[in-house]
Design a protein around this motif. Structure first.
Motif, PDB file in Angstrom:
ATOM      1  N   ALA A   6      -0.352  -1.252  13.008  1.00 50.01           N
ATOM      2  CA  ALA A   6       0.502  -0.206  13.580  1.00 50.01           C
ATOM      3  C   ALA A   6       0.873  -0.534  15.016  1.00 50.01           C
ATOM      4  O   ALA A   6       2.038  -0.433  15.409  1.00 50.01           O
ATOM      5  N   LEU A   7      -0.097  -0.977  15.788  1.00 46.53           N
ATOM      6  CA  LEU A   7       0.172  -1.329  17.181  1.00 46.53           C
ATOM      7  C   LEU A   7       1.088  -2.541  17.265  1.00 46.53           C
ATOM      8  O   LEU A   7       2.045  -2.558  18.043  1.00 46.53           O
ATOM      9  N   ALA A   8       0.822  -3.541  16.444  1.00 54.68           N
ATOM     10  CA  ALA A   8       1.641  -4.759  16.464  1.00 54.68           C
ATOM     11  C   ALA A   8       3.078  -4.485  16.034  1.00 54.68           C
ATOM     12  O   ALA A   8       4.009  -5.109  16.545  1.00 54.68           O
ATOM     13  N   MET A   9       3.261  -3.542  15.111  1.00 59.33           N
ATOM     14  CA  MET A   9       4.605  -3.236  14.615  1.00 59.33           C
ATOM     15  C   MET A   9       5.282  -2.108  15.383  1.00 59.33           C
ATOM     16  O   MET A   9       6.469  -1.839  15.171  1.00 59.33           O
ATOM     17  N   GLY A  10       4.538  -1.442  16.251  1.00 61.08           N
ATOM     18  CA  GLY A  10       5.113  -0.321  16.978  1.00 61.08           C
ATOM     19  C   GLY A  10       5.363   0.887  16.091  1.00 61.08           C
ATOM     20  O   GLY A  10       6.352   1.592  16.243  1.00 61.08           O
ATOM     21  N   ARG A  11       4.473   1.121  15.140  1.00 59.69           N
ATOM     22  CA  ARG A  11       4.596   2.242  14.196  1.00 59.69           C
ATOM     23  C   ARG A  11       3.296   3.027  14.180  1.00 59.69           C
ATOM     24  O   ARG A  11       2.283   2.581  14.703  1.00 59.69           O
ATOM     25  N   SER A  12       3.333   4.179  13.540  1.00 65.91           N
ATOM     26  CA  SER A  12       2.109   4.966  13.389  1.00 65.91           C
ATOM     27  C   SER A  12       1.271   4.364  12.258  1.00 65.91           C
ATOM     28  O   SER A  12       1.785   3.625  11.408  1.00 65.91           O
ATOM     29  N   VAL A  13      -0.009   4.708  12.227  1.00 65.96           N
ATOM     30  CA  VAL A  13      -0.896   4.229  11.165  1.00 65.96           C
ATOM     31  C   VAL A  13      -0.409   4.745   9.809  1.00 65.96           C
ATOM     32  O   VAL A  13      -0.382   4.013   8.824  1.00 65.96           O
ATOM     33  N   GLY A  14       0.021   6.015   9.770  1.00 64.38           N
ATOM     34  CA  GLY A  14       0.533   6.580   8.518  1.00 64.38           C
ATOM     35  C   GLY A  14       1.755   5.829   8.012  1.00 64.38           C
ATOM     36  O   GLY A  14       1.886   5.578   6.809  1.00 64.38           O
ATOM     37  N   ALA A  15       2.640   5.452   8.938  1.00 63.93           N
ATOM     38  CA  ALA A  15       3.839   4.704   8.542  1.00 63.93           C
ATOM     39  C   ALA A  15       3.457   3.332   7.991  1.00 63.93           C
ATOM     40  O   ALA A  15       4.043   2.866   7.011  1.00 63.93           O
ATOM     41  N   VAL A  16       2.463   2.692   8.612  1.00 65.97           N
ATOM     42  CA  VAL A  16       2.009   1.376   8.137  1.00 65.97           C
ATOM     43  C   VAL A  16       1.393   1.501   6.750  1.00 65.97           C
ATOM     44  O   VAL A  16       1.651   0.683   5.861  1.00 65.97           O
ATOM     45  N   LYS A  17       0.589   2.547   6.528  1.00 68.76           N
ATOM     46  CA  LYS A  17      -0.026   2.734   5.208  1.00 68.76           C
ATOM     47  C   LYS A  17       1.038   2.973   4.138  1.00 68.76           C
ATOM     48  O   LYS A  17       0.961   2.433   3.033  1.00 68.76           O
ATOM     49  N   ALA A  18       2.037   3.779   4.476  1.00 66.99           N
ATOM     50  CA  ALA A  18       3.124   4.047   3.519  1.00 66.99           C
ATOM     51  C   ALA A  18       3.923   2.773   3.244  1.00 66.99           C
ATOM     52  O   ALA A  18       4.254   2.469   2.091  1.00 66.99           O
ATOM     53  N   LEU A  19       4.211   2.013   4.294  1.00 74.68           N
ATOM     54  CA  LEU A  19       4.954   0.759   4.142  1.00 74.68           C
ATOM     55  C   LEU A  19       4.164  -0.233   3.296  1.00 74.68           C
ATOM     56  O   LEU A  19       4.713  -0.892   2.408  1.00 74.68           O
ATOM     57  N   THR A  20       2.863  -0.313   3.529  1.00 72.84           N
ATOM     58  CA  THR A  20       1.993  -1.206   2.757  1.00 72.84           C
ATOM     59  C   THR A  20       1.979  -0.785   1.290  1.00 72.84           C
ATOM     60  O   THR A  20       2.112  -1.632   0.395  1.00 72.84           O
ATOM     61  N   HIS A  21       1.847   0.507   1.046  1.00 74.41           N
ATOM     62  CA  HIS A  21       1.811   1.019  -0.329  1.00 74.41           C
ATOM     63  C   HIS A  21       3.098   0.676  -1.073  1.00 74.41           C
ATOM     64  O   HIS A  21       3.064   0.161  -2.195  1.00 74.41           O
ATOM     65  N   ARG A  22       4.252   0.950  -0.440  1.00 77.75           N
ATOM     66  CA  ARG A  22       5.537   0.647  -1.081  1.00 77.75           C
ATOM     67  C   ARG A  22       5.700  -0.848  -1.321  1.00 77.75           C
ATOM     68  O   ARG A  22       6.204  -1.273  -2.364  1.00 77.75           O
ATOM     69  N   ALA A  23       5.259  -1.662  -0.353  1.00 78.59           N
ATOM     70  CA  ALA A  23       5.375  -3.114  -0.496  1.00 78.59           C
ATOM     71  C   ALA A  23       4.520  -3.612  -1.659  1.00 78.59           C
ATOM     72  O   ALA A  23       4.964  -4.432  -2.466  1.00 78.59           O
ATOM     73  N   LEU A  24       3.291  -3.098  -1.769  1.00 77.87           N
ATOM     74  CA  LEU A  24       2.404  -3.538  -2.852  1.00 77.87           C
ATOM     75  C   LEU A  24       2.929  -3.097  -4.213  1.00 77.87           C
ATOM     76  O   LEU A  24       2.838  -3.848  -5.194  1.00 77.87           O
ATOM     77  N   LEU A  25       3.481  -1.888  -4.278  1.00 77.88           N
ATOM     78  CA  LEU A  25       4.084  -1.450  -5.540  1.00 77.88           C
ATOM     79  C   LEU A  25       5.228  -2.371  -5.945  1.00 77.88           C
ATOM     80  O   LEU A  25       5.344  -2.760  -7.113  1.00 77.88           O
ATOM     81  N   LYS A  26       6.055  -2.720  -4.971  1.00 74.87           N
ATOM     82  CA  LYS A  26       7.193  -3.595  -5.267  1.00 74.87           C
ATOM     83  C   LYS A  26       6.702  -4.981  -5.697  1.00 74.87           C
ATOM     84  O   LYS A  26       7.254  -5.583  -6.617  1.00 74.87           O
ATOM     85  N   LEU A  27       5.651  -5.484  -5.042  1.00 73.01           N
ATOM     86  CA  LEU A  27       5.107  -6.793  -5.414  1.00 73.01           C
ATOM     87  C   LEU A  27       4.526  -6.758  -6.822  1.00 73.01           C
ATOM     88  O   LEU A  27       4.738  -7.689  -7.607  1.00 73.01           O
ATOM     89  N   ARG A  28       3.806  -5.683  -7.162  1.00 68.37           N
ATOM     90  CA  ARG A  28       3.251  -5.559  -8.508  1.00 68.37           C
ATOM     91  C   ARG A  28       4.360  -5.482  -9.544  1.00 68.37           C
ATOM     92  O   ARG A  28       4.274  -6.098 -10.612  1.00 68.37           O
ATOM     93  N   TRP A  29       5.371  -4.702  -9.233  1.00 65.72           N
ATOM     94  CA  TRP A  29       6.509  -4.584 -10.161  1.00 65.72           C
ATOM     95  C   TRP A  29       7.178  -5.934 -10.336  1.00 65.72           C
ATOM     96  O   TRP A  29       7.485  -6.341 -11.452  1.00 65.72           O
ATOM     97  N   THR A  30       7.374  -6.657  -9.241  1.00 66.12           N
ATOM     98  CA  THR A  30       8.008  -7.983  -9.299  1.00 66.12           C
ATOM     99  C   THR A  30       7.165  -8.950 -10.130  1.00 66.12           C
ATOM    100  O   THR A  30       7.701  -9.748 -10.904  1.00 66.12           O
ATOM    101  N   ALA A  31       5.853  -8.847  -9.965  1.00 68.54           N
ATOM    102  CA  ALA A  31       4.962  -9.743 -10.723  1.00 68.54           C
ATOM    103  C   ALA A  31       4.803  -9.294 -12.169  1.00 68.54           C
ATOM    104  O   ALA A  31       4.157  -9.974 -12.969  1.00 68.54           O
ATOM    105  N   GLY A  32       5.348  -8.150 -12.530  1.00 69.77           N
ATOM    106  CA  GLY A  32       5.293  -7.678 -13.908  1.00 69.77           C
ATOM    107  C   GLY A  32       4.034  -6.966 -14.292  1.00 69.77           C
ATOM    108  O   GLY A  32       3.740  -6.795 -15.465  1.00 69.77           O
ATOM    109  N   THR A  33       3.247  -6.506 -13.284  1.00 73.90           N
ATOM    110  CA  THR A  33       1.990  -5.828 -13.611  1.00 73.90           C
ATOM    111  C   THR A  33       2.137  -4.321 -13.659  1.00 73.90           C
ATOM    112  O   THR A  33       1.215  -3.632 -14.032  1.00 73.90           O
TER     113      THR A  33
END
Length: 196
Positions: free
Chosen positions: A166-193
């Motif tokens: 969050a500090l490195a990206m200049g975002r809140s911790v909640g925003a980083v967690k949400a961004l991480t969650h969406r990214a992982l969902l997209k990666l799982r979907w892309t990988a077909g899982t």
């Protein structure tokens, strides 16, 4: 529409004045950057080394290297902290390498003909699988947008905590967690899982 007060926006504007002054050789500006980022860098190294004295030594080395190379830093709209954490990560990796060579002496690994899966064919197959897995991950990462990719890089490849990211990206911790969650969902979907 303005962002809520508890959410920091990504630093996408012009280079902050304190960084520009530090790059121009202003020692007081660099001292300001040191005081702003010391705790983050020290915590990052302390968590990884679990040795207060080593973390302090490495933190000082991070800022020494940053001072020597500040003129090479180019503002790309990302936090200065991310650059410092990259230096810290590399120093920690170097320290781990030095520690391993001091404490371990490698001995040639002789394959046991009685144990299956230890021959050159299986080693070659495992290496091929690793290359294919790396290629799959790389392809999947390209499906993410720039912010998601940066977040995944910091969280999982650079091994930062949610707070450090969050500090490195200049975002809140909640925003980083949400961004991480969406990214992982997209990666799982892309990988077909994950089924659509």
């Amino acid at each position: 529409m303005s962002a809520p007060n508890n959410v920091m926006s990504a630093p996408d504007g012009p280079e902050p004045e304190v960084i520009a002054r530090a790059r121009a050789g202003d020692r007081e500006a660099f001292a300001t950057l040191y005081h702003e980022h010391y705790r983050l860098v020290h915590t990052f190294l302390l968590v990884r080394t679990r040795d207060r004295h080593l973390a302090e030594d490495l933190t000082q080395e991070v800022f020494t290297r940053a001072l020597r190379r500040i003129d090479a830093f180019t503002w790309q709209g990302t936090a200065f902290a991310a650059w410092l954490i990259t230096i810290a990560k590399n120093l920690h990796r170097d320290e781990l390498g030095r520690g391993r060579t001091r404490l371990e002496t490698t001995v040639a690994d002789f394959p046991d003909p009685q144990v299956p899966g230890r021959g050159p064919e299986s080693l070659a197959l495992r290496e091929l699988e690793a290359v294919e897995a790396h290629e799959t991950v790389r392809t999947a990462l390209h499906t993410l947008n720039a912010q998601q990719r940066h977040c995944v890089q910091l969280r999982f490849l650079d091994e930062l905590t949610a707070q450090e990211t969050a500090l490195a990206m200049g975002r809140s911790v909640g925003a980083v967690k949400a961004l991480t969650h969406r990214a992982l969902l997209k990666l799982r979907w892309t990988a077909g899982t994950v089924a659509v």
